[in-house]
Design an enzyme around this catalytic site. Structure first.
Site, PDB file in Angstrom:
ATOM      1  CG  ASN A 388       3.980   1.184  -6.419  1.00 41.84           C
ATOM      2  OD1 ASN A 388       2.853   1.596  -6.189  1.00 41.84           O
ATOM      3  ND2 ASN A 388       4.433   1.057  -7.650  1.00 41.84           N
ATOM      4  CG  ASP A 389       2.018  -2.501  -4.018  1.00 45.33           C
ATOM      5  OD1 ASP A 389       1.405  -1.875  -4.892  1.00 45.33           O
ATOM      6  OD2 ASP A 389       2.715  -3.501  -4.253  1.00 45.33           O
TER       7      ASP A 389
END
Length: 462
Positions: A388-389
């Site tokens: 994700n990040d």
């Protein structure tokens, strides 16, 4: 020097050499297993050397400790799943710190509660219990966050940093006073209590996104405590092993902080990982494009270059074996598959490397961020499995984002991006991911393991 003393020193020298060789072997994936074996052999040699020490008058409690350690350690090493390895490492740090702290407390008490302790020895003892005690509670808090017994988000309150720093300053002040006058048992035990409190307050406001750095830093603290133990009790192998552990953990923490474009102070006191409401841009008015397994399978089956980006979601779903099976099918169809590894992907240093190695994925296909980023623009498909990040373009484009400036994988440059994700829930940084709303991104929702298994079936039927 007596023959026994010479044998002990020789054992310690051999153990130290094995530790250094093991650490060196860990710098490359295809030598990592041998490095762990060398380090384990070094620890065995060090234990045998210590058991030969002439100051040991009874082996009863030592044998009991060895038996208990084996009973606890074997299941932790064999039966703990790879997905829980970050928690296991945090607990291991805690056990090591407990041992160092108890040795320091016992040594101080044995020497007349400081009455027979010199200033230099008190400095070593104080350093040992100070860092050992804060590592105990810090590691336990990290375990609680990783195991989700505690909130993985930062837990903060007004003035928290001031309170934490005041606790640490008071502990350091007591440490300085003990060096000046060691025979002050009340100050010594108060210092231990304050260090325990500081360890918990240090990790509680740190979010899950920073856990890899925290675990590495706690490893460094445990090593420093062990080295101080060696100085306090005159054990050479503890000094060497502790120094190696402390230095390597500190260097690794620096490397990972740079990988996130952040400083130590920001990691420790920045409360990174706040709820989404505190983030920058939102997804209001934006839509995502969902893709079916059939369409995703067609893209993957005929792709010439596929770059897999693993993340914590892959670890949670235990999908590494399905990733390997999918890659084998792509390669059977004439495609090439690479694996892009971000330095802080997962919840511990090297988390993704360990999981992929467990699935027998060749080491030469695991590419570090700097080596693979230029290849995304040539990739037909970038397959994001639970990351994700570390793939969020906001790190490059949105100055209001808390991750702005963090080096990321250039997934958005691929011709087509397929993201395997359970939902649109933000990652540990607590912010929306711009990648999910790009025109070249398609979302395949569901459990990563089940989705990959479906993709494998669909490709086989083509």
């Amino acid at each position: 020097m007596t023959p026994r003393a010479a044998l002990i020193e020789a054992a310690y020298l051999l153990a130290s050499i094995l530790f250094i060789l093991g650490l060196r072997s860990l710098t490359h994936p295809d030598r990592a297993r041998r490095g762990m074996q060398l380090a384990a052999l070094g620890m065995l040699v060090a234990i045998v050397g210590t058991l030969l020490h002439q100051d040991i008058v009874s082996y009863r409690w030592i044998v009991a400790g060895l038996a208990l350690g084996a009973v606890i350690g074997y299941p932790l090493g064999v039966y703990v799943p790879m997905t829980a390895m970050p928690q296991r490492i945090a607990i291991s740090h805690m056990f090591g710190a407990v041992a160092a702290t108890l040795v320091g407390v016992a040594e101080y008490h044995t020497l007349g509660d400081g009455a027979q302790v010199g200033r230099v020895e008190m400095a070593a003892l104080g350093f040992e219990v100070l860092f050992g005690a804060l590592t105990i509670t810090g590691s336990f808090m990290a375990f609680g966050k990783l195991q989700e017994l505690l909130p993985s988000r930062p837990v903060t309150f007004p003035g928290q940093n001031v309170v934490s720093l005041a606790i640490f300053a008071a502990a350091v002040a007591l440490f300085a006073s003990l060096v000046a006058d060691p025979a002050r048992p009340a100050a010594f035990y108060a210092m231990v209590a304050l260090a325990l409190a500081f360890g918990g307050s240090l990790v509680l406001p740190i979010g899950g996104a920073d856990m890899p750095v925290v675990i590495s830093l706690l490893n460094s603290y445990a090593g420093l405590a062990s080295a101080a133990t060696g100085f306090a009790i005159g054990n050479d192998v503890l000094i060497i092993a502790g120094a190696l552990d402390g230095a390597s953990g500190f260097v690794l923490s620096i490397i990972m902080s740079r990988a996130m474009n952040r400083s130590f102070t920001n990691v420790l006191f920045g409360a990174f990982g706040s709820p989404p409401a505190a983030a920058g841009k939102t997804a209001e008015g934006l839509t995502v494009h969902a893709i079916t397994p059939e369409d995703a399978a067609i893209q993957l089956a005929f792709a010439r270059l596929v770059i897999v980006v693993p993340g914590y979601g892959m670890a949670v779903a235990q999908a590494q074996h399905q990733v390997r099976e999918l890659a084998q099918l792509v390669e059977k169809n004439g495609g090439t598959v690479l694996y892009a590894i971000h330095p802080v992907a997962g919840r511990m240093p090297g988390h993704m490397n360990v999981l992929l190695a467990e699935a027998d994925i060749p080491y030469d296909k695991l590419k570090e961020m700097d080596d693979v980023n230029d290849q995304f623009k040539n990739a037909d498909v970038a397959l994001v499995v639970g990351a994700n990040d570390v793939v969020n373009p906001a790190a490059r484009t949105d100055r209001s984002s808390p991750i702005y400036g963090m080096p990321i994988l250039n997934v958005d440059e691929a011709k087509q991006v397929i993201v395997l994700k359970r939902s649109m829930r933000p990652g540990f940084a607590g912010i929306e991911n711009e990648l999910f709303y790009r025109d070249n991104t398609a979302m395949l929702f569901g459990d990563a393991k089940a989705s990959l298994a479906r993709l494998v079936q669909e490709i086989k039927q083509l």
